[in-house]
Design an enzyme around this catalytic site. Structure first.
Site, PDB file in Angstrom:
ATOM      1  N   THR A 292       4.073  -8.330  -2.244  1.00 39.83           N
ATOM      2  CA  THR A 292       4.131  -9.178  -1.045  1.00 39.83           C
ATOM      3  C   THR A 292       2.919 -10.100  -0.961  1.00 39.83           C
ATOM      4  O   THR A 292       1.868  -9.793  -1.517  1.00 39.83           O
ATOM      5  CB  THR A 292       4.141  -8.218   0.163  1.00 39.83           C
ATOM      6  OG1 THR A 292       5.312  -7.427   0.049  1.00 39.83           O
ATOM      7  CG2 THR A 292       4.088  -8.917   1.486  1.00 39.83           C
TER       8      THR A 292
ATOM      9  N   VAL B 208      15.470  -3.704   5.628  1.00 40.67           N
ATOM     10  CA  VAL B 208      14.384  -4.554   6.107  1.00 40.67           C
ATOM     11  C   VAL B 208      13.096  -3.728   6.089  1.00 40.67           C
ATOM     12  O   VAL B 208      13.081  -2.591   6.567  1.00 40.67           O
ATOM     13  CB  VAL B 208      14.671  -5.081   7.531  1.00 40.67           C
ATOM     14  CG1 VAL B 208      13.477  -5.865   8.059  1.00 40.67           C
ATOM     15  CG2 VAL B 208      15.921  -5.960   7.536  1.00 40.67           C
TER      16      VAL B 208
ATOM     17  N   GLY C  33       2.731  -2.925   1.096  1.00 39.41           N
ATOM     18  CA  GLY C  33       2.840  -1.537   0.676  1.00 39.41           C
ATOM     19  C   GLY C  33       4.234  -1.020   0.951  1.00 39.41           C
ATOM     20  O   GLY C  33       5.165  -1.795   1.172  1.00 39.41           O
ATOM     21  N   TRP C  34       4.329   0.272   0.927  1.00 38.41           N
ATOM     22  CA  TRP C  34       5.626   0.929   1.085  1.00 38.41           C
ATOM     23  C   TRP C  34       6.066   0.789   2.549  1.00 38.41           C
ATOM     24  O   TRP C  34       5.631   1.536   3.422  1.00 38.41           O
ATOM     25  CB  TRP C  34       5.473   2.387   0.680  1.00 38.41           C
ATOM     26  CG  TRP C  34       6.743   3.090   0.424  1.00 38.41           C
ATOM     27  CD1 TRP C  34       7.984   2.796   0.918  1.00 38.41           C
ATOM     28  CD2 TRP C  34       6.910   4.242  -0.398  1.00 38.41           C
ATOM     29  NE1 TRP C  34       8.901   3.673   0.441  1.00 38.41           N
ATOM     30  CE2 TRP C  34       8.273   4.576  -0.365  1.00 38.41           C
ATOM     31  CE3 TRP C  34       6.033   5.030  -1.166  1.00 38.41           C
ATOM     32  CZ2 TRP C  34       8.781   5.680  -1.074  1.00 38.41           C
ATOM     33  CZ3 TRP C  34       6.536   6.115  -1.856  1.00 38.41           C
ATOM     34  CH2 TRP C  34       7.904   6.425  -1.807  1.00 38.41           C
TER      35      TRP C  34
HETATM   36  N1  ASP Z   1       5.823  -4.064   2.405  1.00 39.14           N
HETATM   37  C1  ASP Z   1       6.878  -4.650   1.616  1.00 39.14           C
HETATM   38  C2  ASP Z   1       8.180  -4.007   2.014  1.00 39.14           C
HETATM   39  O1  ASP Z   1       8.208  -2.831   2.212  1.00 39.14           O
HETATM   40  C3  ASP Z   1       6.676  -4.500   0.162  1.00 39.14           C
HETATM   41  C4  ASP Z   1       5.311  -4.805  -0.353  1.00 39.14           C
HETATM   42  O2  ASP Z   1       4.393  -5.071   0.394  1.00 39.14           O
HETATM   43  O3  ASP Z   1       5.147  -4.770  -1.555  1.00 39.14           O
HETATM   44  O4  ASP Z   1       9.168  -4.691   2.060  1.00 39.14           O
END
Ligand code: ASP
Length: 330
Positions: A195, A224, A247-248
């Site tokens: 991201t 989402v 992140g996750w």
């Molecule tokens: N936070 C983003 C999501 O969960 C993914 C990421 O930041 O890599 O969609």
């Protein structure tokens, strides 16, 4: 006579205060994850560092010219959305159905206005669409086809869904998909993060934050994440700080990460570094991973993460530029 002098003095002070300019600063991230030196080539590392620097300089120039923090973050994020290196805009990860579904959000720390789009497939710049939702609709969040129809109606550039498809990313998807069919999916092995996000502080002393993403590789279509959720992936409040997370996403939503950092500063009096670190620690304790960038109104910057690396960089209030990738860089 004394009253007259006093009034004149007050007026002079007020005028001086309104001319006084806040320091400016900008901070970006390009995702957190299993980013280590042994997985990187020198060429790729250089390309990442250059793009992050380009994004920082683009936003900083706007701030230097007296532009708003909103304009600066939008421009910086667009640089990263247009680069296939990052999981946002072109180069987004794929859903389990082989599609790219993009999420983005933006927030103005002065007014607490916010805008977001989720699950869009045809808007060239999701961050621009998030800003249009904030400024040109009565809503905060729009999804899918409705968001696309709105974007079209306000004249944003639309593209065919395969504009976002990057061949390298597609091959990654095919490999991950093949694996997931055979055994339970090892999330560490597929590139799930990437991201992009930005926080800026302008000469008026206003903070703004924004985040844009393709989400997580092999997410179910329709899923989402935290990135378009105000309070989870993005938040900005002049009384505390601006935050963009990566992140996750499921963990970041459950902990309302971005707002929790702001709340710790406002209600507990923590500094930005302490607050951001405390919330990333909570993410880790819950079993999630990722990181945030955060900046307060004095331009103090925090970038904690609990993964091997996070693409990140800043130009601070002294005008010093720094770009980092790995966890041993400071
Ligand atoms: N936070 C983003 C999501 O969960 C993914 C990421 O930041 O890599 O969609």
């Amino acid at each position: 006579m004394r009253t007259f002098l006093l009034i004149t003095l007050c007026m002079l002070l007020l005028a001086a205060a309104s001319y006084a300019q806040s320091p400016i600063a900008i901070v970006v991230h390009g995702g957190a994850g299993t980013i280590s030196r042994d997985r990187m080539t020198p060429e790729l590392e250089k390309a990442y560092r250059q793009k992050l620097e380009e994004a920082l300089r683009k936003g900083y120039e706007i701030l230097q010219n007296g532009g708003s923090s909103l304009d600066a973050i939008e421009a910086s994020i667009q640089v990263l959305e247009e680069s296939p290196l990052f999981n946002a805009g072109r180069g987004a990860v794929f859903t389990d159905a082989g599609t790219n579904e993009l999420d983005a959000s933006i927030m103005d720390g002065k007014t607490l206005n916010a805008g977001a789009v989720a699950g869009v497939r045809r808007i060239k710049s999701p961050i621009k669409a998030a800003r249009a939702v904030m400024e040109r609709s009565p809503h905060v969040m729009m999804t899918g086809e409705g968001a696309e129809a709105f974007a079209r109606s306000v004249g944003l550039e639309m593209v065919k869904p395969d504009y976002f498809k990057d061949e390298k990313r597609y091959q990654q998807y095919l490999r991950a998909k093949q694996k997931s069919g055979k055994q339970s999916l090892d999330y560490e092995e597929i590139e799930k993060h990437g991201t992009v996000g930005c926080v800026a502080l302008d000469k008026q002393g206003n903070l703004a934050a924004g985040t844009s993403t393709g989400g997580m590789m092999l997410k179910r279509f329709g899923r989402v994440g935290d990135s378009p959720i105000i309070g989870a992936g993005t938040y900005a409040d002049n009384e505390a700080c601006g935050v963009s997370a990566t992140g996750w996403g499921e963990f970041f939503i459950r902990l309302a990460v971005a707002h929790d950092i702001v709340a710790l500063m406002k209600y507990k009096g923590l500094g930005v570094q302490e607050a951001a670190q405390a919330v990333i620690d909570k993410v880790g304790q819950l079993g999630g991973d990722g990181g945030v960038i955060a900046m307060d109104r004095q331009g103090n910057i925090a970038m904690p993460f609990n993964t091997k690396g996070m693409y990140r960089g800043y130009i601070d209030t002294q005008g010093q530029l720094k770009v980092m990738i790995y966890d041993d860089e400071q």
